[in-house]
Design a protein around this motif. Structure first.
Motif, PDB file in Angstrom:
ATOM      1  N   THR A   1       1.095  -1.192  -0.502  1.00 12.05           N
ATOM      2  CA  THR A   1      -0.003  -0.712   0.133  1.00 12.05           C
ATOM      3  C   THR A   1       0.971   1.349   0.351  1.00 12.05           C
ATOM      4  N   TYR A   2       0.351   2.278  -0.629  1.00 10.86           N
ATOM      5  CA  TYR A   2       1.391   3.317  -0.817  1.00 10.86           C
ATOM      6  C   TYR A   2       0.142   4.542  -0.239  1.00 10.86           C
ATOM      7  N   HIS A   3       0.877   5.366   0.003  1.00 14.47           N
ATOM      8  CA  HIS A   3       0.653   7.023   0.657  1.00 14.47           C
ATOM      9  C   HIS A   3       0.903   7.866  -0.706  1.00 14.47           C
ATOM     10  N   VAL A   4       0.413   8.798  -1.276  1.00 15.01           N
ATOM     11  CA  VAL A   4       0.769   9.381  -2.123  1.00 15.01           C
ATOM     12  C   VAL A   4       0.397  10.967  -1.752  1.00 15.01           C
ATOM     13  N   THR A   5       1.579  12.364  -1.365  1.00 13.36           N
ATOM     14  CA  THR A   5       1.788  12.964  -1.586  1.00 13.36           C
ATOM     15  C   THR A   5       2.315  14.590  -1.824  1.00 13.36           C
ATOM     16  N   ARG A   6       1.487  15.551  -1.989  1.00  9.76           N
ATOM     17  CA  ARG A   6       1.748  16.400  -2.853  1.00  9.76           C
ATOM     18  C   ARG A   6       2.347  17.588  -2.010  1.00  9.76           C
ATOM     19  N   ASN A   7       3.054  17.911  -2.090  1.00  7.64           N
ATOM     20  CA  ASN A   7       3.930  19.333  -1.244  1.00  7.64           C
ATOM     21  C   ASN A   7       4.194  18.788   0.006  1.00  7.64           C
ATOM     22  N   GLY A   8       4.199  17.673   0.867  1.00 10.47           N
ATOM     23  CA  GLY A   8       4.511  17.196   2.172  1.00 10.47           C
ATOM     24  C   GLY A   8       3.144  17.036   2.142  1.00 10.47           C
ATOM     25  N   THR A   9       1.820  16.536   2.026  1.00  7.78           N
ATOM     26  CA  THR A   9       0.406  16.745   2.659  1.00  7.78           C
ATOM     27  C   THR A   9       0.217  15.654   1.809  1.00  7.78           C
ATOM     28  N   GLU A  10      -0.224  14.664   2.335  1.00 10.97           N
ATOM     29  CA  GLU A  10      -1.121  13.144   2.141  1.00 10.97           C
ATOM     30  C   GLU A  10      -2.405  13.021   1.314  1.00 10.97           C
ATOM     31  N   ILE A  11      -2.403  12.693   0.229  1.00  7.94           N
ATOM     32  CA  ILE A  11      -3.823  12.629  -0.711  1.00  7.94           C
ATOM     33  C   ILE A  11      -4.528  11.398  -1.559  1.00  7.94           C
ATOM     34  N   ALA A  12      -3.150  10.721  -1.031  1.00  6.27           N
ATOM     35  CA  ALA A  12      -3.867   9.620  -1.638  1.00  6.27           C
ATOM     36  C   ALA A  12      -3.551   8.265  -1.448  1.00  6.27           C
ATOM     37  N   GLU A  13      -4.314   7.378  -0.789  1.00  8.31           N
ATOM     38  CA  GLU A  13      -3.414   6.013  -1.118  1.00  8.31           C
ATOM     39  C   GLU A  13      -4.172   5.213  -2.154  1.00  8.31           C
ATOM     40  N   VAL A  14      -3.180   4.402  -2.903  1.00  8.75           N
ATOM     41  CA  VAL A  14      -2.559   3.387  -3.743  1.00  8.75           C
ATOM     42  C   VAL A  14      -2.700   1.975  -3.149  1.00  8.75           C
ATOM     43  N   ARG A  15      -4.028   0.887  -3.293  1.00  8.73           N
ATOM     44  CA  ARG A  15      -3.853  -0.161  -2.107  1.00  8.73           C
ATOM     45  C   ARG A  15      -4.407  -1.048  -3.372  1.00  8.73           C
ATOM     46  N   PRO A  16      -4.095  -2.466  -2.976  1.00 16.15           N
ATOM     47  CA  PRO A  16      -4.598  -3.592  -4.572  1.00 16.15           C
ATOM     48  C   PRO A  16      -6.767  -3.192  -4.098  1.00 16.15           C
ATOM     49  N   LEU A  17      -6.981  -3.796  -4.675  1.00  9.94           N
ATOM     50  CA  LEU A  17      -8.636  -3.393  -4.479  1.00  9.94           C
ATOM     51  C   LEU A  17      -8.622  -5.254  -3.794  1.00  9.94           C
ATOM     52  N   GLY A  18      -9.564  -5.824  -2.760  1.00 11.79           N
ATOM     53  CA  GLY A  18      -9.664  -6.886  -2.846  1.00 11.79           C
ATOM     54  C   GLY A  18      -8.565  -7.760  -1.953  1.00 11.79           C
ATOM     55  N   SER A  19      -7.822  -7.216  -1.452  1.00 12.59           N
ATOM     56  CA  SER A  19      -6.639  -7.681  -0.951  1.00 12.59           C
ATOM     57  C   SER A  19      -6.355  -8.893  -0.001  1.00 12.59           C
ATOM     58  N   ARG A  20      -7.205  -8.732   1.325  1.00 12.62           N
ATOM     59  CA  ARG A  20      -7.226  -9.259   2.324  1.00 12.62           C
ATOM     60  C   ARG A  20      -7.673 -10.877   2.014  1.00 12.62           C
ATOM     61  N   ARG A  21      -6.787 -10.989   2.522  1.00 13.11           N
ATOM     62  CA  ARG A  21      -6.249 -12.625   2.886  1.00 13.11           C
ATOM     63  C   ARG A  21      -7.299 -13.901   3.915  1.00 13.11           C
ATOM     64  N   ARG A  22      -7.836 -14.377   3.290  1.00 14.21           N
ATOM     65  CA  ARG A  22      -9.165 -14.911   3.922  1.00 14.21           C
ATOM     66  C   ARG A  22      -8.218 -16.710   4.842  1.00 14.21           C
ATOM     67  N   PHE A  23      -7.196 -16.721   4.706  1.00 12.74           N
ATOM     68  CA  PHE A  23      -6.329 -17.213   5.196  1.00 12.74           C
ATOM     69  C   PHE A  23      -5.426 -17.149   5.721  1.00 12.74           C
ATOM     70  N   VAL A  24      -4.834 -17.180   7.427  1.00 12.48           N
ATOM     71  CA  VAL A  24      -3.912 -16.900   7.928  1.00 12.48           C
ATOM     72  C   VAL A  24      -3.267 -17.467   8.848  1.00 12.48           C
ATOM     73  N   PRO A  25      -1.706 -18.327   8.319  1.00  7.92           N
ATOM     74  CA  PRO A  25      -0.919 -19.689   8.775  1.00  7.92           C
ATOM     75  C   PRO A  25      -0.791 -19.213  10.272  1.00  7.92           C
ATOM     76  N   VAL A  26      -1.175 -20.021  11.143  1.00  5.60           N
ATOM     77  CA  VAL A  26      -1.394 -20.165  12.659  1.00  5.60           C
ATOM     78  C   VAL A  26      -0.155 -19.761  12.845  1.00  5.60           C
ATOM     79  N   ASP A  27       0.679 -20.505  12.435  1.00  3.64           N
ATOM     80  CA  ASP A  27       2.726 -19.607  12.682  1.00  3.64           C
ATOM     81  C   ASP A  27       2.581 -17.752  12.953  1.00  3.64           C
ATOM     82  N   GLU A  28       1.788 -17.507  12.706  1.00  2.00           N
ATOM     83  CA  GLU A  28       1.427 -16.548  11.706  1.00  2.00           C
ATOM     84  C   GLU A  28       0.973 -15.362  12.978  1.00  2.00           C
ATOM     85  N   LEU A  29      -0.067 -15.872  13.177  1.00  2.15           N
ATOM     86  CA  LEU A  29      -1.028 -15.618  14.359  1.00  2.15           C
ATOM     87  C   LEU A  29      -0.157 -15.945  15.713  1.00  2.15           C
TER      88      LEU A  29
END
Length: 90
Positions: free
Chosen positions: A25-53
């Motif tokens: 995910t990226y936050h885009v700045t203009r003149n030092g102020t955050e103006i936008a977020e560029v992120r994947p669509l539907g990127s939430r994982r449905r499965f998270v490995p137990v070790d990671e949790l």
């Protein structure tokens, strides 16, 4: 999350979008102020490995369900509880 200027985004759009496609995910700045977020669509994982949790939440305090219920009842009141069936009334 990474921060990138508007000018960098314009100059490196292919590389940035490749990163986004890979989950970044990226936050885009203009003149030092955050103006936008560029992120994947539907990127939430449905499965998270137990070790990671375990790594992420292993140090979390244990939940005392009875104490949590008592605190909620004290704050909200115990009557008219939604979903409070006979098996929960004791």
């Amino acid at each position: 999350m990474k921060t990138i200027t508007q000018r960098e985004l314009a100059a490196r759009s292919k590389a940035v979008l490749d990163d986004v496609e890979a989950g970044e995910t990226y936050h885009v700045t203009r003149n030092g102020t955050e103006i936008a977020e560029v992120r994947p669509l539907g990127s939430r994982r449905r499965f998270v490995p137990v070790d990671e949790l375990r790594r992420k939440w292993g140090g979390a305090p244990a939940v005392d369900a009875a104490r949590m219920r008592a605190e909620a009842d004290e704050f909200f009141g115990g009557e008219d509880r939604v979903g409070d069936g006979p098996e929960e009334r004791g």
